[in-house]
Write an enzyme that holds these catalytic residues in place. Sequence first.
Site, PDB file in Angstrom:
ATOM      1  N   GLU A  50      15.582  18.117 -36.645  1.00 50.32           N
ATOM      2  CA  GLU A  50      16.010  19.496 -36.829  1.00 50.32           C
ATOM      3  C   GLU A  50      17.370  19.608 -36.167  1.00 50.32           C
ATOM      4  O   GLU A  50      17.484  19.916 -34.976  1.00 50.32           O
ATOM      5  CB  GLU A  50      14.992  20.460 -36.224  1.00 50.32           C
ATOM      6  CG  GLU A  50      15.239  21.913 -36.599  1.00 50.32           C
ATOM      7  CD  GLU A  50      16.329  22.537 -35.753  1.00 50.32           C
ATOM      8  OE1 GLU A  50      17.520  22.487 -36.164  1.00 50.32           O
ATOM      9  OE2 GLU A  50      15.992  23.065 -34.698  1.00 50.32           O
ATOM     10  N   GLU A 108      26.128  20.893 -36.898  1.00 53.01           N
ATOM     11  CA  GLU A 108      25.640  19.972 -35.868  1.00 53.01           C
ATOM     12  C   GLU A 108      25.712  18.516 -36.319  1.00 53.01           C
ATOM     13  O   GLU A 108      25.082  17.648 -35.723  1.00 53.01           O
ATOM     14  CB  GLU A 108      24.208  20.335 -35.470  1.00 53.01           C
ATOM     15  CG  GLU A 108      24.117  21.671 -34.744  1.00 53.01           C
ATOM     16  CD  GLU A 108      22.709  21.977 -34.250  1.00 53.01           C
ATOM     17  OE1 GLU A 108      21.868  21.059 -34.274  1.00 53.01           O
ATOM     18  OE2 GLU A 108      22.468  23.121 -33.844  1.00 53.01           O
TER      19      GLU A 108
END
Length: 730
Positions: A186, A195
């Site tokens: 995740e 990210e």
Amino acid sequence: MHSILFKPSLVPSPLLSRLCLPPLPVIFVSDLLRRTMASSARSFQLRLNPLTGDSEWVVIDEEEEEDLVQHEQSKSLLATTSYLDMLNDGCRNRAFRLAIEKTITGPCHVLDIGAGTGLLSMMAARAMGGQGEVSACESYLPMGKLMRRVLRANGMDKNVRVFHKRSDELRVGVELNSRADVLVSEILDSELLGEGLIPTLQQAHDMLLVDNPKLVPFRVTTYGQLVESDFLWKMSDLCNNEVSISDGVHLVPAGLEGILGIKPQQHAMHCDALLEEIRLLSEPFKVFEFDFWKRPDSHGEVVMRIPATVDGKVHAVVSWWVLQLDYEGSILYSTSPSWINSFNAEKPSSCISGQRDWYDHWRQCVWFIPRGGISVCKDEHVLLQAFHDDTSVSYSLKVDGQTNFNPYKAEDFNLMLLPERIATYGNKEWRMAVLTAVKSALHGRSSPLCVVADDSLFLTILTASLSKNSLVTSVFPGLQEKGALYVQTVADANGFSMDCVRFVCKRASHLLKDNINQRKIDLLLGEPFYYGSEGMLPWHNLRFWKERTSLDPILADDVFIMPGKGILKVCAMSLPDLWRSRRSLKYIEDFDHTIVNETLGACGDLPSLQEGPCLPYFIWQCGEAKELSEIYSVMEFNFYDPIQACSEGKKIVFSKHGVCHGFVLWIDWVIDEKNSAFISTGPVSRYWKQGVKLLSKPVTVTAVDDFAEIEASFDPSSGELTVRSSFLKL
């Protein structure tokens, strides 16, 4: 001291989306990315002093896991992140658990990248019944240490191998016994790609996974919608907004429209809070689809024709994503705004993720349309061109009949500020209040020396244009040379000569070295605004007080200081959504997480003496919020005196019935000599973040009968404010 934390996955990418902090200036972040290198035995964290702007690297060694000082450093760091908020998202947790149990049907090798507390790793290990192998990759050492404690608390430390490394540092045959059959991860932010999702998946497919691996999540799809909103327009279009303001200051002069703007990127925002201020101009449309089960491309482009559903002006594209966690598409999670009734047209009836509660870790994103937006008529088609690279998604728009797309690139602007700062500079009331105060201070001064001690572009231009005989010195500690170049470029349009303006581009204390040709400072000005510190706690702008103190030897006896004082304000509030998102953890999908509560700054069901941190939030974006008391002044900071420790108490009488979840604090800046004009940074203005002190446990209060006592203490050495509260009956 305030800290910025880095949790790299493939690359050392700062998890700004999981911080309750603003992004650092673009150039600074790029430099950090080059310099941050995590190894198996140590991690780096950047610590910032809010009163000085100074920063230092602190090294955390894995071998010193039980060191008390390091534990306190890690605790203060992790408490300012949104890990707690994310772990409280039961919809997210259940979706991952069901998808992992559905995907992992027997013993295999599972790799977890960006493992956090190890929740997904433990789900995978349990799904295999203690057989198979789980390798957890968590490169940020403080979080990795916390994960080891969670694993031990759940008796899973023998089932999960933890590596304090980036995923691209893992090697098959060295750290990993074999390529992994399943990848669970995740590493998604509000925009999706920020990210390092794409490069992480690319490297994993190339080096760490078997052919045709299984992945959780399986796929993600991004969506968008065209909207009209005056509020969003004011956050992006200073050029047209300034036309209606006749104060003589031209921050974006005609012909120089590209001199100042916002960064062309998707800006995370809780768009539900704007529901009454947004007109939807199109139906939702699908933009990109990323399949995790295969190696993703670094670049993608799509062009589509979006029919307008009503007449209006497209000010922004609101975007979100829908996560498909399993192969069949029966387990979905959406970050869509509340006005979207379903995830998409093909949403299966068995989808387990209904409309999620308010959480801060994933928001919608707003892509602002430049130059005031694009006018459209009903049934007219907007041609939308979407691009993505490794870390971001961008858009260009045009209407049928136009010859070129409306590109929006970083090079369009010489200087880029956050949307809230653009909106502030375009606010007529704010500008008129500041203009009146400065004009009054200049009255009767023939050739004053004016020092702008912060990064205020507006004050620099305003003062130079109001007093042609003044000498204006701008410190620009954050903007530095970019700020100086900007002022030089707009000088002619604002009617002043650069002969009367100079720049320091360092901290204000550097003015002491040359003593400004032995002259005393007649006007010391600030908003206060420090570039790169936007969105921090309100009292961190007391850096202005620190700078004023350093200049004490060269202040004139009759110096005018703006602001002359700061007043700490407080209001008791009911904040059920925010409190729930940061409540203490117990069992997450049957895994004990109580051990993380103190480290992550949880509230609820904790010892009465344990205090949670004050955190910065836009209250207007925090879901349900209700004032339970009047607004009280707690403490005054007099900037005509040198910086000093302050401590005050205040009795807060509740004016409404309800459940009190905490106290919201901010600073009102007094900007005139008569103490009659002030600029508020409270919830009534949506361009500043407030400080929120959540209670350990909510308290049911009754109007008039109940009251609270607030004690606040300001530490001038660290710039931090300590807030404590107690509840009593009248």
